[in-house]
Design a protein around this motif. Structure first.
Motif, PDB file in Angstrom:
ATOM      1  N   ASN A  68       0.850  -1.194   0.000  1.00  0.00           N
ATOM      2  CA  ASN A  68       0.000   0.000   0.000  1.00  0.00           C
ATOM      3  C   ASN A  68       0.887   1.245   0.000  1.00  0.00           C
ATOM      4  OD1 ASN A  68      -2.232   1.638   0.086  1.00  0.00           O
ATOM      5  ND2 ASN A  68      -2.544   1.432   2.295  1.00  0.00           N
ATOM      6  N   ALA A  69       1.584   1.452  -1.138  1.00  0.00           N
ATOM      7  CA  ALA A  69       2.495   2.588  -1.276  1.00  0.00           C
ATOM      8  C   ALA A  69       2.476   3.058  -2.726  1.00  0.00           C
ATOM      9  CB  ALA A  69       3.910   2.186  -0.868  1.00  0.00           C
ATOM     10  N   THR A  70       2.721   4.333  -2.934  1.00  0.00           N
ATOM     11  CA  THR A  70       2.678   4.913  -4.277  1.00  0.00           C
ATOM     12  C   THR A  70       3.766   4.299  -5.164  1.00  0.00           C
ATOM     13  OG1 THR A  70       1.927   6.996  -3.321  1.00  0.00           O
ATOM     14  CG2 THR A  70       2.725   7.066  -5.593  1.00  0.00           C
ATOM     15  N   GLU A  71       3.366   3.845  -6.363  1.00  0.00           N
ATOM     16  CA  GLU A  71       4.284   3.276  -7.363  1.00  0.00           C
ATOM     17  C   GLU A  71       5.211   2.213  -6.769  1.00  0.00           C
ATOM     18  OE1 GLU A  71       4.139   3.638 -10.476  1.00  0.00           O
ATOM     19  OE2 GLU A  71       2.787   5.350 -10.661  1.00  0.00           O
ATOM     20  N   SER A  72       4.657   1.366  -5.912  1.00  0.00           N
ATOM     21  CA  SER A  72       5.479   0.353  -5.248  1.00  0.00           C
ATOM     22  C   SER A  72       6.044  -0.671  -6.234  1.00  0.00           C
ATOM     23  CB  SER A  72       4.666  -0.357  -4.164  1.00  0.00           C
ATOM     24  OG  SER A  72       3.487  -0.925  -4.724  1.00  0.00           O
ATOM     25  N   ASP A  73       5.274  -1.032  -7.270  1.00  0.00           N
ATOM     26  CA  ASP A  73       5.778  -2.009  -8.238  1.00  0.00           C
ATOM     27  C   ASP A  73       6.931  -1.435  -9.068  1.00  0.00           C
ATOM     28  OD1 ASP A  73       4.066  -0.206  -9.422  1.00  0.00           O
ATOM     29  OD2 ASP A  73       3.118  -1.657 -10.754  1.00  0.00           O
ATOM     30  N   THR A  74       6.816  -0.133  -9.421  1.00  0.00           N
ATOM     31  CA  THR A  74       7.907   0.518 -10.148  1.00  0.00           C
ATOM     32  C   THR A  74       9.158   0.591  -9.279  1.00  0.00           C
ATOM     33  OG1 THR A  74       6.249   1.888 -11.268  1.00  0.00           O
ATOM     34  CG2 THR A  74       8.538   2.576 -11.480  1.00  0.00           C
ATOM     35  N   ALA A  75       8.952   0.919  -8.009  1.00  0.00           N
ATOM     36  CA  ALA A  75      10.076   0.971  -7.071  1.00  0.00           C
ATOM     37  C   ALA A  75      10.720  -0.410  -6.941  1.00  0.00           C
ATOM     38  CB  ALA A  75       9.603   1.466  -5.710  1.00  0.00           C
ATOM     39  N   GLY A  76       9.896  -1.440  -6.907  1.00  0.00           N
ATOM     40  CA  GLY A  76      10.421  -2.802  -6.820  1.00  0.00           C
ATOM     41  C   GLY A  76      11.306  -3.145  -8.006  1.00  0.00           C
ATOM     42  N   ALA A  77      10.886  -2.730  -9.210  1.00  0.00           N
ATOM     43  CA  ALA A  77      11.681  -2.979 -10.421  1.00  0.00           C
ATOM     44  C   ALA A  77      13.012  -2.233 -10.358  1.00  0.00           C
ATOM     45  CB  ALA A  77      10.902  -2.560 -11.658  1.00  0.00           C
ATOM     46  N   MET A  78      12.975  -0.979  -9.891  1.00  0.00           N
ATOM     47  CA  MET A  78      14.203  -0.189  -9.804  1.00  0.00           C
ATOM     48  C   MET A  78      15.148  -0.748  -8.737  1.00  0.00           C
ATOM     49  SD  MET A  78      13.791   1.838 -12.256  1.00  0.00           S
ATOM     50  CE  MET A  78      15.342   2.697 -12.061  1.00  0.00           C
ATOM     51  N   ILE A  79      14.581  -1.292  -7.666  1.00  0.00           N
ATOM     52  CA  ILE A  79      15.405  -1.936  -6.632  1.00  0.00           C
ATOM     53  C   ILE A  79      16.151  -3.129  -7.242  1.00  0.00           C
ATOM     54  CG2 ILE A  79      15.287  -3.344  -4.524  1.00  0.00           C
ATOM     55  CD1 ILE A  79      12.944  -1.461  -3.673  1.00  0.00           C
ATOM     56  N   LEU A  80      15.444  -3.913  -8.039  1.00  0.00           N
ATOM     57  CA  LEU A  80      16.086  -5.047  -8.717  1.00  0.00           C
ATOM     58  C   LEU A  80      17.165  -4.569  -9.684  1.00  0.00           C
ATOM     59  CD1 LEU A  80      12.959  -7.275  -9.490  1.00  0.00           C
ATOM     60  CD2 LEU A  80      14.842  -7.858  -7.933  1.00  0.00           C
ATOM     61  N   CYS A  81      16.877  -3.493 -10.394  1.00  0.00           N
ATOM     62  CA  CYS A  81      17.832  -2.931 -11.361  1.00  0.00           C
ATOM     63  C   CYS A  81      19.128  -2.525 -10.671  1.00  0.00           C
ATOM     64  CB  CYS A  81      17.196  -1.730 -12.069  1.00  0.00           C
ATOM     65  SG  CYS A  81      18.356  -0.733 -13.038  1.00  0.00           S
ATOM     66  N   PHE A  82      19.021  -1.675  -9.650  1.00  0.00           N
ATOM     67  CA  PHE A  82      20.217  -1.157  -8.989  1.00  0.00           C
ATOM     68  C   PHE A  82      20.910  -2.234  -8.150  1.00  0.00           C
ATOM     69  CE2 PHE A  82      17.782   2.995  -9.341  1.00  0.00           C
ATOM     70  CZ  PHE A  82      18.531   3.437 -10.423  1.00  0.00           C
ATOM     71  N   HIS A 124       3.666  -3.589 -18.237  1.00  0.00           N
ATOM     72  CA  HIS A 124       3.246  -2.578 -17.268  1.00  0.00           C
ATOM     73  C   HIS A 124       4.452  -1.776 -16.775  1.00  0.00           C
ATOM     74  CE1 HIS A 124       1.438  -0.740 -13.770  1.00  0.00           C
ATOM     75  NE2 HIS A 124       2.293  -1.366 -12.974  1.00  0.00           N
ATOM     76  N   LEU A 125       5.531  -2.464 -16.416  1.00  0.00           N
ATOM     77  CA  LEU A 125       6.705  -1.790 -15.870  1.00  0.00           C
ATOM     78  C   LEU A 125       7.472  -1.020 -16.939  1.00  0.00           C
ATOM     79  CD1 LEU A 125       8.000  -4.492 -13.366  1.00  0.00           C
ATOM     80  CD2 LEU A 125       6.961  -2.285 -12.820  1.00  0.00           C
ATOM     81  N   GLU A 126       7.487  -1.542 -18.145  1.00  0.00           N
ATOM     82  CA  GLU A 126       8.159  -0.844 -19.245  1.00  0.00           C
ATOM     83  C   GLU A 126       7.554   0.534 -19.452  1.00  0.00           C
ATOM     84  OE1 GLU A 126       8.647  -1.487 -23.983  1.00  0.00           O
ATOM     85  OE2 GLU A 126       8.606  -3.303 -22.754  1.00  0.00           O
ATOM     86  N   ASP A 127       6.218   0.606 -19.397  1.00  0.00           N
ATOM     87  CA  ASP A 127       5.524   1.890 -19.569  1.00  0.00           C
ATOM     88  C   ASP A 127       5.811   2.860 -18.431  1.00  0.00           C
ATOM     89  OD1 ASP A 127       4.405   0.971 -21.893  1.00  0.00           O
ATOM     90  OD2 ASP A 127       2.515   0.334 -20.975  1.00  0.00           O
ATOM     91  N   LYS A 128       6.145   2.323 -17.256  1.00  0.00           N
ATOM     92  CA  LYS A 128       6.427   3.175 -16.100  1.00  0.00           C
ATOM     93  C   LYS A 128       7.881   3.654 -16.074  1.00  0.00           C
ATOM     94  CE  LYS A 128       2.491   2.896 -13.685  1.00  0.00           C
ATOM     95  NZ  LYS A 128       2.478   2.234 -12.364  1.00  0.00           N
ATOM     96  N   ILE A 129       8.795   2.776 -16.470  1.00  0.00           N
ATOM     97  CA  ILE A 129      10.220   3.068 -16.305  1.00  0.00           C
ATOM     98  C   ILE A 129      10.790   3.891 -17.459  1.00  0.00           C
ATOM     99  CG2 ILE A 129      12.510   1.968 -16.200  1.00  0.00           C
ATOM    100  CD1 ILE A 129      11.037  -0.249 -14.521  1.00  0.00           C
ATOM    101  N   GLU A 130      10.285   3.683 -18.677  1.00  0.00           N
ATOM    102  CA  GLU A 130      10.787   4.459 -19.821  1.00  0.00           C
ATOM    103  C   GLU A 130      10.707   5.971 -19.589  1.00  0.00           C
ATOM    104  OE1 GLU A 130       9.522   3.522 -23.706  1.00  0.00           O
ATOM    105  OE2 GLU A 130      10.735   1.714 -23.835  1.00  0.00           O
TER     106      GLU A 130
END
Length: 394
Positions: free
Chosen positions: A210-224, A256-262
């Motif tokens: 229950n956090a804003t853009e948590s899935d996008t943050a999760g992807a970026m955590i995996l990236c870094f 879904h994540l591609e549209d958020k991260i680009e």
């Protein structure tokens, strides 16, 4: 100029330059690279490669390669592993050998210096190539898969060769080559296990937070996180980011994540990366080494184009496709700069020749997207001609 003013100038000018590059039917990245040359030490001297720019550009290339991984096709990469490895191998041998002969026989460099000069030209960086392939819808093609796979193999080969050369010539305190190879092997095993067993569950957990853009943050955590792991294992951070994106591309979260991260990458970070390449150019003292620089640029371009192109042709690609692969491997990048820094710090080359190598690296990076687009357009024309013939025969 403050860092906020620098960011303002870079983002404003790169978007305008990218717009006019596309209008002139050139890759948008060309405009962004030229912005770095114009506003940097080479011309207007407004902006210099500061710590802020360096860190921001590093984030830019990491995000760019993460997006490339997201848009990648793991099955296609696996399918073309043999041509990719062959392309990488010949793409290292031909420019390295040619540059060694040029420096040692024509310019009387020592054997040690010539070896490191050759290694600088052996390194490929496909971050800019990825951008052109994306723009021209060629990333998930046979040539695109071979280029991406070859870039990964090229990075590994260059790290190994750098370790061997440093050990032989005793230029720096490097760990043993076998330890380096073991760490690389462990990296791929760990990434494979993370991609298969952890990434899908990790993203599912973050999606339910229950956090804003948590899935996008999760992807970026995996990236870094994967980029940091790659550095710990002696690999390039962009390699880690690419594999993180590739792992996510095999899940249901990809589109879904591609549209958020680009938007995150292309709005802010990636333009700074492209500008930072142009900022490294300086024409000061260049006139003293003009012949040397021109010959090295020709060697750098033809070495990759011919070596990688012939390797691709060995696997029954058409000449046009083989040329696309060759052009896609021409661009140099961070690994070339690493080798040049090792050579300078070990006193194998002087400051003037170090500057020359930086210029060669940047200029080949500028030229690479133009050559690549030229061969892709040629390939498109051949496909269109074949289609026209087949329609006429029906």
């Amino acid at each position: 100029m403050t860092y906020l003013a620098e960011l303002f100038v870079i983002l404003l000018l790169t978007k305008i330059a990218a717009h006019y590059s596309v209008k002139l039917k050139m890759p948008s990245v060309i405009g962004e690279l030229l912005v770095g040359i114009v506003i940097g030490p080479a011309m207007l001297n407004w902006i210099h490669p500061t710590t802020f720019i360096n860190y921001f550009s590093e984030l830019g290339v990491i995000v760019l390669m993460f997006i490339a991984g997201l848009e990648g096709d793991l099955k296609l990469l696996i399918k073309y592993w043999a041509p990719a490895l062959t392309v990488a191998t010949l793409g290292v041998i031909v420019p390295t050998g040619t540059a060694f002969l040029l420096c040692h026989n024509l310019f009387n460099f020592s054997v040690k210096a010539s070896v490191f000069m050759g290694l600088v030209l052996s390194a490929t960086s496909v971050s800019i190539t990825i951008q052109v392939l994306k723009e021209m819808h060629r990333l998930n093609t046979r040539a695109g898969a071979i280029i991406c796979g070859a870039a990964v193999a090229d990075d590994i080969i260059c790290v190994i060769l750098l370790g061997i050369a440093s050990s032989i010539y005793g230029t720096s305190q490097h760990e043993s080559i076998w330890l380096m190879v073991l760490k690389m092997f462990l990296f791929f095993v760990i990434v494979l296990l993370i991609g298969k067993f952890i990434v899908p569950k990790f993203l599912s957990i973050f999606q339910d937070l229950n956090a804003t853009e948590s899935d996008t943050a999760g992807a970026m955590i995996l990236c870094f996180g994967t980029a940091a792991l790659a550095v710990m294992m002696g690999m390039s951070d962009v390699l880690g980011a690419y594999f993180a994106g590739l792992a996510i591309s095999e899940t249901d979260f990809e589109d879904h994540l591609e549209d958020k991260i680009e938007p995150i990458g292309y709005a802010v970070f990636i333009p700074v990366f492209f500008v930072s390449i142009g900022l490294q150019i300086s024409f000061k003292g260049m006139q003293n080494d003009i012949v040397f620089i021109i010959l090295l640029i020709i060697t750098a371009i033809l070495g990759k184009q011919i070596g990688c192109g012939l390797a691709a042709k060995m696997f029954h690609l058409s000449w046009t496709e083989s040329n696309v692969v060759g052009a896609g491997m021409v661009s140099r990048g961070e690994m070339a700069l690493v080798v040049a820094n090792v050579a300078l710090s070990s006193h194998l080359i002087d400051q003037n020749h170090y500057t020359a190598m930086i210029l060669v690296t940047v200029i080949t990076t500028l030229v690479a997207p133009l050559i690549l687009k030229l061969f892709i357009l040629k390939s498109n024309k051949k496909v269109a001609a074949k289609d026209a013939v087949s329609i006429d025969n029906e």
